[in-house]
Design a protein around this motif. Structure first.
Motif, PDB file in Angstrom:
ATOM      1  N   ARG A   6     -28.098  21.919  -5.333  1.00  0.00           N
ATOM      2  CA  ARG A   6     -27.110  21.762  -5.311  1.00  0.00           C
ATOM      3  C   ARG A   6     -25.942  22.698  -4.135  1.00  0.00           C
ATOM      4  NH1 ARG A   6     -26.066  20.806 -11.461  1.00  0.00           N
ATOM      5  NH2 ARG A   6     -28.448  21.868 -11.214  1.00  0.00           N
ATOM      6  N   PRO A   7     -26.449  23.227  -2.869  1.00  0.00           N
ATOM      7  CA  PRO A   7     -25.843  23.496  -2.002  1.00  0.00           C
ATOM      8  C   PRO A   7     -23.831  24.440  -2.775  1.00  0.00           C
ATOM      9  CG  PRO A   7     -26.441  21.972  -1.255  1.00  0.00           C
ATOM     10  CD  PRO A   7     -26.940  21.775  -2.407  1.00  0.00           C
ATOM     11  N   SER A   8     -23.624  25.437  -2.702  1.00  0.00           N
ATOM     12  CA  SER A   8     -21.905  25.702  -2.775  1.00  0.00           C
ATOM     13  C   SER A   8     -21.669  24.772  -1.045  1.00  0.00           C
ATOM     14  CB  SER A   8     -22.354  26.664  -2.662  1.00  0.00           C
ATOM     15  OG  SER A   8     -22.158  27.536  -1.503  1.00  0.00           O
ATOM     16  N   THR A   9     -22.671  24.513   0.014  1.00  0.00           N
ATOM     17  CA  THR A   9     -21.303  24.292   1.072  1.00  0.00           C
ATOM     18  C   THR A   9     -21.492  23.007   1.149  1.00  0.00           C
ATOM     19  OG1 THR A   9     -24.470  24.155   2.301  1.00  0.00           O
ATOM     20  CG2 THR A   9     -23.520  26.441   2.595  1.00  0.00           C
ATOM     21  N   ASP A 148     -28.068  27.498 -14.390  1.00  0.00           N
ATOM     22  CA  ASP A 148     -28.278  27.021 -13.373  1.00  0.00           C
ATOM     23  C   ASP A 148     -26.775  26.905 -12.811  1.00  0.00           C
ATOM     24  OD1 ASP A 148     -28.575  25.253 -11.748  1.00  0.00           O
ATOM     25  OD2 ASP A 148     -26.780  23.325 -12.412  1.00  0.00           O
ATOM     26  N   GLY A 149     -25.521  28.028 -13.012  1.00  0.00           N
ATOM     27  CA  GLY A 149     -24.914  28.182 -12.540  1.00  0.00           C
ATOM     28  C   GLY A 149     -24.787  29.266 -12.572  1.00  0.00           C
ATOM     29  N   VAL A 150     -25.623  29.979 -12.089  1.00  0.00           N
ATOM     30  CA  VAL A 150     -25.637  31.758 -11.442  1.00  0.00           C
ATOM     31  C   VAL A 150     -26.615  31.375 -10.745  1.00  0.00           C
ATOM     32  CG1 VAL A 150     -24.393  32.698 -13.193  1.00  0.00           C
ATOM     33  CG2 VAL A 150     -26.530  32.644 -13.313  1.00  0.00           C
ATOM     34  N   ARG A 151     -28.051  30.940 -10.946  1.00  0.00           N
ATOM     35  CA  ARG A 151     -29.087  30.122 -10.340  1.00  0.00           C
ATOM     36  C   ARG A 151     -29.252  29.318  -9.159  1.00  0.00           C
ATOM     37  NH1 ARG A 151     -32.921  35.094 -10.894  1.00  0.00           N
ATOM     38  NH2 ARG A 151     -34.139  33.352 -10.242  1.00  0.00           N
ATOM     39  N   ARG A 152     -28.512  28.424  -9.543  1.00  0.00           N
ATOM     40  CA  ARG A 152     -28.541  27.185  -8.361  1.00  0.00           C
ATOM     41  C   ARG A 152     -29.557  26.581  -8.749  1.00  0.00           C
ATOM     42  NH1 ARG A 152     -24.513  29.913  -4.619  1.00  0.00           N
ATOM     43  NH2 ARG A 152     -22.802  29.041  -5.354  1.00  0.00           N
ATOM     44  N   ARG A 240     -29.693  39.311  -9.968  1.00  0.00           N
ATOM     45  CA  ARG A 240     -31.206  39.497  -9.105  1.00  0.00           C
ATOM     46  C   ARG A 240     -31.542  38.173  -9.055  1.00  0.00           C
ATOM     47  NH1 ARG A 240     -34.704  41.344 -14.316  1.00  0.00           N
ATOM     48  NH2 ARG A 240     -36.184  41.240 -11.666  1.00  0.00           N
ATOM     49  N   ALA A 241     -30.463  37.477  -7.913  1.00  0.00           N
ATOM     50  CA  ALA A 241     -30.430  36.010  -8.014  1.00  0.00           C
ATOM     51  C   ALA A 241     -30.786  36.312  -6.758  1.00  0.00           C
ATOM     52  CB  ALA A 241     -29.418  34.736  -8.058  1.00  0.00           C
TER      53      ALA A 241
END
Length: 335
Positions: A6-9, A148-152, A240-241
């Motif tokens: 799920r990319p943020s773009t 998942d919210g910080v690593r996608r 560290r992501a």
């Protein structure tokens, strides 16, 4: 299919398009909570994920529901995790005593590092191993989805690990009271072990309820000590992501983590009406149940069948590792 990265773009989905999926997730979450109320041994997380898996495998999930389900698995989940902060009573955690607090920190720290090491030995992809490590060491499905919210992570990986959390945590929920009785441990000692080793908050509540008396309060207090460590772990892992070309890096400390910490501080410093806490607890439970249903829906049936033996073995090993790391909690309480 929801089982994709799920990319943020991606362009924002209009609110009306999300409504069918959100309503479906809300109805399923309400059903899960009703089942839990009638049969406490069936936690809402277990029921919600199961309902989501049934919906995913039925092949009848409406296409119109998918945008809203994606929102539920992400944004609604974050609301539920943030509101966990109001469940934490720092005085109760500190009252456990520093030796027991040290055990809790060890369970989370050594549980994560040990699970990652085992994952490398088994050849489990690092991102999957990290999901298992955090979910099994901290607070189950909520930790998996929060990570998942910080690593996608890939949606299908998140859903696989959530399913494993439910299965393995449910087994631990029943096994710890039985093993504690076999070892001759007092109920409160076994409860401390359950709080230090069982994955989900709801599963810990069931385990404590099986032990009876004051055991439930001890189990929940120890478990909430583990939940308290969710924020610092997420902050470290966010830093560290790895950066992905073309994808905006998530903030160093996600907003829902900031809210989580803020609510912990508010609960510790401001007298809050019981009605407000009860209402917030109801919203938190409903949000997590709806999000768990959406996560269940995100699992492609083919992906579930393709869940490899290494990932299953890692889940079993992580459950055993966390149980061993949490066992000293029983003897700290007994001593």
């Amino acid at each position: 299919m929801l089982a994709t990265a799920r990319p943020s773009t991606a362009s924002p989905t209009p609110a009306p398009a999300r409504l069918p999926g959100l309503l479906l997730a809300g109805a399923a979450g309400g059903t899960a909570l009703a089942v839990q109320s009638a049969v406490p041994a069936l936690g809402a997380t277990l029921v919600a994920v199961a309902l989501g898996l049934v919906a995913a495998t039925s092949g009848r999930l409406p296409e119109a529901a998918r945008p809203g389900l994606a929102t539920a698995s992400r944004d609604v989940l974050r609301v539920g995790v943030a509101l966990l902060g109001l469940q934490l009573v720092l005085d109760d955690v500190v009252a456990l005593g520093w030796p027991l607090v040290a055990v809790v920190v060890g369970v989370v720290g050594l549980g994560i590092t040990g699970t990652l090491a085992i994952g490398r030995l088994l050849g489990v992809p690092p991102e999957q191993a990290l999901l298992v490590a955090c979910g099994f060491s901290i607070c189950g499905a909520a930790a998996v989805a929060a990570l998942d919210g910080v690593r996608r992570s890939r949606a299908e990986d998140v859903a696989r690990v959530v399913a494993l959390v439910v299965v393995c945590g449910s087994a631990a929920m029943l096994a710890v009271p039985l093993v504690g009785a076999a070892l001759g441990l007092p109920a409160t000692s076994t409860a401390a072990w359950a709080g230090a080793s069982v994955h989900e908050v709801g599963q810990v509540v069931v385990a404590g309820g099986l032990l009876g008396g004051a055991a439930l309060e001890v189990a929940v207090a120890v478990k909430l000590g583990r939940v308290l460590l969710l924020a610092p772990v997420l902050a470290v892992l966010s830093v560290r992501a790895p950066a992905t070309p073309g994808v905006r890096r998530p903030p160093l400390v996600p907003g829902f983590v900031v809210v989580f910490v803020g609510l912990v501080v508010v609960r510790a410093t401001v007298p809050l009406p019981e009605g407000l806490l009860a209402a917030a607890g109801a919203v938190q439970a409903a949000a997590l149940a709806a999000a768990m249903f959406a996560l269940g829906c995100s699992l492609d049936p083919g992906a579930l069948r393709r869940t490899g033996r290494p990932l299953v073995l890692l889940a079993l090993a992580a459950t055993g590792l966390v149980a061993l790391l949490g066992l000293p909690a029983a003897y700290v309480v007994a001593g």
